[in-house]
Motif scaffolding. Structure first.
Motif, PDB file in Angstrom:
ATOM      1  N   PHE A   1      -1.853   2.306   7.082  1.00 52.96           N
ATOM      2  CA  PHE A   1      -0.474   2.706   6.852  1.00 52.96           C
ATOM      3  C   PHE A   1      -0.096   2.455   5.408  1.00 52.96           C
ATOM      4  O   PHE A   1      -0.509   1.455   4.812  1.00 52.96           O
ATOM      5  CB  PHE A   1       0.488   1.907   7.743  1.00 52.96           C
ATOM      6  N   ASP A   2       0.726   3.338   4.872  1.00 54.86           N
ATOM      7  CA  ASP A   2       1.351   3.075   3.583  1.00 54.86           C
ATOM      8  C   ASP A   2       2.424   2.026   3.853  1.00 54.86           C
ATOM      9  O   ASP A   2       3.418   2.306   4.529  1.00 54.86           O
ATOM     10  CB  ASP A   2       1.972   4.348   3.027  1.00 54.86           C
ATOM     11  N   PRO A   3       2.234   0.802   3.382  1.00 55.84           N
ATOM     12  CA  PRO A   3       3.178  -0.267   3.725  1.00 55.84           C
ATOM     13  C   PRO A   3       4.592  -0.020   3.200  1.00 55.84           C
ATOM     14  O   PRO A   3       5.545  -0.587   3.720  1.00 55.84           O
ATOM     15  CB  PRO A   3       2.555  -1.511   3.092  1.00 55.84           C
ATOM     16  N   HIS A   4       4.711   0.856   2.213  1.00 57.71           N
ATOM     17  CA  HIS A   4       6.037   1.160   1.656  1.00 57.71           C
ATOM     18  C   HIS A   4       6.850   2.080   2.556  1.00 57.71           C
ATOM     19  O   HIS A   4       8.022   2.311   2.298  1.00 57.71           O
ATOM     20  CB  HIS A   4       5.896   1.771   0.258  1.00 57.71           C
ATOM     21  N   THR A   5       6.247   2.633   3.602  1.00 58.60           N
ATOM     22  CA  THR A   5       6.951   3.582   4.475  1.00 58.60           C
ATOM     23  C   THR A   5       7.315   2.990   5.833  1.00 58.60           C
ATOM     24  O   THR A   5       7.891   3.696   6.659  1.00 58.60           O
ATOM     25  CB  THR A   5       6.090   4.845   4.705  1.00 58.60           C
ATOM     26  N   ILE A   6       7.009   1.721   6.050  1.00 59.93           N
ATOM     27  CA  ILE A   6       7.287   1.095   7.345  1.00 59.93           C
ATOM     28  C   ILE A   6       8.682   0.472   7.293  1.00 59.93           C
ATOM     29  O   ILE A   6       8.920  -0.438   6.501  1.00 59.93           O
ATOM     30  CB  ILE A   6       6.223   0.036   7.691  1.00 59.93           C
ATOM     31  N   PRO A   7       9.581   0.953   8.139  1.00 64.13           N
ATOM     32  CA  PRO A   7      10.958   0.437   8.109  1.00 64.13           C
ATOM     33  C   PRO A   7      11.018  -1.060   8.413  1.00 64.13           C
ATOM     34  O   PRO A   7      10.347  -1.550   9.324  1.00 64.13           O
ATOM     35  CB  PRO A   7      11.671   1.230   9.216  1.00 64.13           C
ATOM     36  N   GLY A   8      11.816  -1.775   7.626  1.00 63.64           N
ATOM     37  CA  GLY A   8      12.046  -3.197   7.858  1.00 63.64           C
ATOM     38  C   GLY A   8      10.850  -4.085   7.597  1.00 63.64           C
ATOM     39  O   GLY A   8      10.787  -5.208   8.087  1.00 63.64           O
ATOM     40  N   PHE A   9       9.895  -3.609   6.812  1.00 61.75           N
ATOM     41  CA  PHE A   9       8.657  -4.337   6.570  1.00 61.75           C
ATOM     42  C   PHE A   9       8.551  -4.654   5.087  1.00 61.75           C
ATOM     43  O   PHE A   9       8.798  -3.787   4.241  1.00 61.75           O
ATOM     44  CB  PHE A   9       7.477  -3.462   7.024  1.00 61.75           C
ATOM     45  N   ASP A  10       8.161  -5.877   4.741  1.00 63.44           N
ATOM     46  CA  ASP A  10       7.929  -6.242   3.349  1.00 63.44           C
ATOM     47  C   ASP A  10       6.547  -5.727   2.944  1.00 63.44           C
ATOM     48  O   ASP A  10       5.526  -6.260   3.401  1.00 63.44           O
ATOM     49  CB  ASP A  10       8.003  -7.761   3.175  1.00 63.44           C
ATOM     50  N   PRO A  11       6.479  -4.716   2.105  1.00 65.99           N
ATOM     51  CA  PRO A  11       5.189  -4.109   1.784  1.00 65.99           C
ATOM     52  C   PRO A  11       4.331  -4.902   0.803  1.00 65.99           C
ATOM     53  O   PRO A  11       3.127  -4.662   0.696  1.00 65.99           O
ATOM     54  CB  PRO A  11       5.577  -2.764   1.160  1.00 65.99           C
ATOM     55  N   ALA A  12       4.918  -5.844   0.102  1.00 64.76           N
ATOM     56  CA  ALA A  12       4.218  -6.517  -0.994  1.00 64.76           C
ATOM     57  C   ALA A  12       2.890  -7.162  -0.592  1.00 64.76           C
ATOM     58  O   ALA A  12       1.870  -6.922  -1.258  1.00 64.76           O
ATOM     59  CB  ALA A  12       5.132  -7.535  -1.663  1.00 64.76           C
ATOM     60  N   PRO A  13       2.824  -7.971   0.473  1.00 64.41           N
ATOM     61  CA  PRO A  13       1.542  -8.606   0.795  1.00 64.41           C
ATOM     62  C   PRO A  13       0.446  -7.602   1.174  1.00 64.41           C
ATOM     63  O   PRO A  13      -0.702  -7.755   0.758  1.00 64.41           O
ATOM     64  CB  PRO A  13       1.864  -9.517   1.984  1.00 64.41           C
ATOM     65  N   VAL A  14       0.810  -6.588   1.926  1.00 63.03           N
ATOM     66  CA  VAL A  14      -0.197  -5.598   2.336  1.00 63.03           C
ATOM     67  C   VAL A  14      -0.620  -4.751   1.136  1.00 63.03           C
ATOM     68  O   VAL A  14      -1.812  -4.485   0.952  1.00 63.03           O
ATOM     69  CB  VAL A  14       0.333  -4.719   3.495  1.00 63.03           C
ATOM     70  N   ALA A  15       0.335  -4.347   0.321  1.00 57.50           N
ATOM     71  CA  ALA A  15      -0.005  -3.566  -0.875  1.00 57.50           C
ATOM     72  C   ALA A  15      -0.933  -4.359  -1.795  1.00 57.50           C
ATOM     73  O   ALA A  15      -1.904  -3.810  -2.334  1.00 57.50           O
ATOM     74  CB  ALA A  15       1.265  -3.153  -1.612  1.00 57.50           C
ATOM     75  N   ALA A  16      -0.673  -5.654  -1.951  1.00 60.85           N
ATOM     76  CA  ALA A  16      -1.549  -6.498  -2.772  1.00 60.85           C
ATOM     77  C   ALA A  16      -2.940  -6.596  -2.155  1.00 60.85           C
ATOM     78  O   ALA A  16      -3.955  -6.555  -2.868  1.00 60.85           O
ATOM     79  CB  ALA A  16      -0.941  -7.890  -2.937  1.00 60.85           C
ATOM     80  N   GLY A  17      -3.011  -6.707  -0.835  1.00 60.81           N
ATOM     81  CA  GLY A  17      -4.302  -6.762  -0.149  1.00 60.81           C
ATOM     82  C   GLY A  17      -5.083  -5.476  -0.312  1.00 60.81           C
ATOM     83  O   GLY A  17      -6.310  -5.496  -0.495  1.00 60.81           O
ATOM     84  N   ILE A  18      -4.394  -4.341  -0.251  1.00 56.01           N
ATOM     85  CA  ILE A  18      -5.058  -3.042  -0.445  1.00 56.01           C
ATOM     86  C   ILE A  18      -5.630  -2.951  -1.852  1.00 56.01           C
ATOM     87  O   ILE A  18      -6.769  -2.514  -2.046  1.00 56.01           O
ATOM     88  CB  ILE A  18      -4.073  -1.888  -0.146  1.00 56.01           C
TER      89      ILE A  18
END
Length: 125
Positions: free
Chosen positions: A9-26
């Motif tokens: 999943f694009d973590p920036h498109t998940i409602p109510g989700f902090d994308p930073a940790p997943v984006a950094a992991g990717i």
């Protein structure tokens, strides 16, 4: 040089989700793939496209080139209410990339380890 397709999943498109940790992991996983000499394509599903648009884009990606391994990210497998999407992704990978190893991860950071294990299993068949 093995070709890898990482699906998540694009973590920036998940409602109510902090994308930073997943984006950094990717990003960390992408650097690790490059350091290991693996060519990575990244296919990130937009959470708003679960109405069928994601499937069409996935099929296009899977038909664009041959992959040695396809990694299916944990968010697609583990998210509540996503079993149908997970089944669809696994089947599309199986049908369109029958020679590819399939890997799963716990988090983006351990993706390279699981891809290497899947490639090793493929070599040892």
């Amino acid at each position: 040089m093995p070709n890898i397709l990482a699906i998540g999943f694009d973590p920036h498109t998940i409602p109510g989700f902090d994308p930073a940790p997943v984006a950094a992991g990717i990003e960390q996983a992408s650097r690790a793939f490059a350091e290991l000499g693996l060519t990575e394509d990244l296919f990130l599903v937009d959470f708003a496209e679960l109405d069928g648009r994601a499937q069409a884009k996935l099929v296009e990606k899977l038909e664009s080139r041959q992959y040695d391994c396809v990694l299916i990210g944990g968010g697609i497998r583990k998210g509540p209410g996503l079993l149908e999407l997970f089944q669809l992704v696994v089947n599309e990978v199986h049908w369109r990339q029958p020679q590819a190893a399939i890997a799963f991860n716990e988090s983006p950071g351990d993706s390279p380890d699981w891809v290497l294990k899947a490639l090793e299993q493929k070599r040892n068949r």
